[in-house]
Design a protein around this motif. Structure first.
Motif, PDB file in Angstrom:
ATOM      1  N   ALA A 128       0.650  -1.263  -0.131  1.00  0.00           N
ATOM      2  CA  ALA A 128       0.324   0.140   0.620  1.00  0.00           C
ATOM      3  C   ALA A 128       1.142   1.142  -0.320  1.00  0.00           C
ATOM      4  CB  ALA A 128      -1.266   0.187   1.184  1.00  0.00           C
ATOM      5  N   PHE A 129       0.521   2.119  -0.552  1.00  0.00           N
ATOM      6  CA  PHE A 129       0.684   3.227  -0.558  1.00  0.00           C
ATOM      7  C   PHE A 129       0.666   4.522   0.224  1.00  0.00           C
ATOM      8  CE2 PHE A 129       2.049   1.760  -4.763  1.00  0.00           C
ATOM      9  CZ  PHE A 129       3.098   1.983  -5.544  1.00  0.00           C
ATOM     10  N   VAL A 130       1.561   4.252   1.067  1.00  0.00           N
ATOM     11  CA  VAL A 130       0.515   5.195   2.084  1.00  0.00           C
ATOM     12  C   VAL A 130       1.712   6.805   2.726  1.00  0.00           C
ATOM     13  CG1 VAL A 130      -0.604   3.848   3.035  1.00  0.00           C
ATOM     14  CG2 VAL A 130       2.077   4.042   4.091  1.00  0.00           C
ATOM     15  N   ARG A 131       1.002   8.309   2.607  1.00  0.00           N
ATOM     16  CA  ARG A 131       1.672   8.961   3.581  1.00  0.00           C
ATOM     17  C   ARG A 131       1.876   8.932   4.863  1.00  0.00           C
ATOM     18  NH1 ARG A 131       2.878  12.078  -0.952  1.00  0.00           N
ATOM     19  NH2 ARG A 131       1.011  12.822  -2.015  1.00  0.00           N
ATOM     20  N   LEU A 132       3.745   8.529   4.886  1.00  0.00           N
ATOM     21  CA  LEU A 132       4.032   8.179   6.163  1.00  0.00           C
ATOM     22  C   LEU A 132       3.919   9.209   7.299  1.00  0.00           C
ATOM     23  CD1 LEU A 132       5.424   5.424   7.635  1.00  0.00           C
ATOM     24  CD2 LEU A 132       7.567   6.286   6.768  1.00  0.00           C
ATOM     25  N   PHE A 188       7.496  -0.260   5.427  1.00  0.00           N
ATOM     26  CA  PHE A 188       7.887   0.145   5.164  1.00  0.00           C
ATOM     27  C   PHE A 188       8.958   1.162   4.578  1.00  0.00           C
ATOM     28  CE2 PHE A 188       4.817   1.525   9.448  1.00  0.00           C
ATOM     29  CZ  PHE A 188       3.368   2.003   8.311  1.00  0.00           C
ATOM     30  N   HIS A 189       8.829   0.770   3.368  1.00  0.00           N
ATOM     31  CA  HIS A 189       9.847   1.857   3.017  1.00  0.00           C
ATOM     32  C   HIS A 189       9.857   2.989   2.062  1.00  0.00           C
ATOM     33  CE1 HIS A 189       9.861  -2.925   2.113  1.00  0.00           C
ATOM     34  NE2 HIS A 189       8.731  -3.071   2.428  1.00  0.00           N
ATOM     35  N   HIS A 190      10.853   3.681   2.420  1.00  0.00           N
ATOM     36  CA  HIS A 190      10.270   4.684   1.888  1.00  0.00           C
ATOM     37  C   HIS A 190      10.277   5.289   0.064  1.00  0.00           C
ATOM     38  CE1 HIS A 190      11.758   9.091   1.358  1.00  0.00           C
ATOM     39  NE2 HIS A 190      12.906   8.979   0.352  1.00  0.00           N
ATOM     40  N   ILE A 191      10.292   6.205  -0.217  1.00  0.00           N
ATOM     41  CA  ILE A 191       9.568   6.132  -1.459  1.00  0.00           C
ATOM     42  C   ILE A 191      10.276   7.674  -2.567  1.00  0.00           C
ATOM     43  CG2 ILE A 191       7.436   6.415  -4.315  1.00  0.00           C
ATOM     44  CD1 ILE A 191       8.531   3.443  -2.845  1.00  0.00           C
ATOM     45  N   ALA A 192       9.799   8.435  -1.045  1.00  0.00           N
ATOM     46  CA  ALA A 192       9.614  10.069  -1.662  1.00  0.00           C
ATOM     47  C   ALA A 192       9.463  10.733  -0.366  1.00  0.00           C
ATOM     48  CB  ALA A 192       9.412  10.623  -3.301  1.00  0.00           C
TER      49      ALA A 192
END
Length: 304
Positions: free
Chosen positions: A145-149, A159-163
């Motif tokens: 799932a893409f989430v605002r962390l 959680f894997h950092h994307i941007a």
């Protein structure tokens, strides 16, 4: 009856010669003949008739050969499918995303790259708020799932950092500061802020509230928006101002302008969440693409 018996039968049927079939299979001719006789005894029919040059299929053998070939093909396909599934090349991947994450071009880029790399994997896309998506991850309805962390770190979730995405101001065009390209956040201390409810997007809500407090004021809470795209529409209707992730600037609605925050470094993180205890091959493949340094995702955040 075992698959090897069927393979032996098909080898003899194709070669029409027991000796050549034995050589092809890498076994002796007497053991092969014994296996064929045992198969015939089990079926209760003769499968081959001897000739001066070898053997030919009987009528029963012809009928058996049709189904035997299909059985071997199915067995080979089962092996191929198992290996493909083990490599994450087939199956289904369930992907979740928050409404605010959906605007970030990184999300579309990663999904497109995965589809190009693994075209036989079916994708199911699910939109929800952060709490819903993490719950769906926990009960297995989602794989990633893409989430605002934010600061939350639920047990069992990686959680894997994307941007890291900068935040932009969005104001109605009638606002006194609408012609400014950069605006200090405290200049909006008397404006109502259009926000998503915290339960819908806790990270985005907390980032905005925290930024305002860091700027020396508590924001006036205005009309709540049901989703991020509605924030822009409500600002256009002059319900107030807001802060949105920079990728939202691609929403071009008449009646709003976007501006940078002067003297502020307000940003929000985009992360890819997955279960720590369910690292399937499909998930590992998706994460590998997301973590590929050659993707250069950091420079893909939209700006005004």
């Amino acid at each position: 009856m075992e698959l090897r018996h069927i393979r032996y039968f098909m080898a003899v049927a194709e070669e029409r010669n027991v000796t050549r079939a034995a050589e092809k299979l890498g076994i002796g001719q007497p053991p092969l003949s014994q296996q064929i006789h045992a198969l015939e005894d089990e079926l209760g029919v003769r499968l081959f008739r001897r000739t001066g040059h070898g053997v030919v299929l009987t009528e029963a053998g012809e009928a058996f050969a049709t189904d035997a070939k299909r059985l071997l093909d199915n067995a080979q396909q089962a092996i191929t499918n198992a290996k493909s599934a083990g490599r994450g090349e087939i199956g289904q991947l369930n992907i979740g995303f928050t409404g605010s994450a959906a605007f970030n071009p990184v999300v579309a880029i990663l999904i497109r790259k995965f589809r190009q790399s693994y075209p036989a994997v079916s994708l199911t896309l699910v939109e929800g708020n952060t709490a819903q998506l993490l719950s769906y991850l926990d009960d297995g309805r989602l794989d990633v799932a893409f989430v605002r962390l934010g600061n939350q770190s639920p047990a069992g979730v990686a959680f894997h950092h994307i941007a890291v995405e900068p935040m932009k101001l969005v104001l109605p065009t009638t606002h006194p500061l609408a012609k400014k390209r950069k605006i200090p956040l405290n200049a909006l201390a008397q404006d109502s802020f259009v926000l998503l409810p915290r339960e819908a997007s806790p990270t985005l809500h907390d980032v905005i509230i925290g930024a305002c407090r860091d700027a020396g004021f508590t924001p006036l809470m205005g009309q709540q928006a049901p989703q991020l795209s509605s924030v822009v529409n409500l600002v256009a209707a002059e319900f107030g101002v807001s802060l949105v992730p920079a990728s939202v600037c691609q929403i071009r609605v008449e009646g709003v302008v976007y501006a940078d925050v002067l003297g502020g470094n307000i940003s929000i993180r985009l992360a890819l969440a997955s279960r720590k205890d369910a690292r399937t091959a499909k998930v590992a493949n998706f994460l590998a693409i997301a973590n590929d340094p050659t993707m250069n995702l950091s420079g893909l955040v939209a700006s005004d």
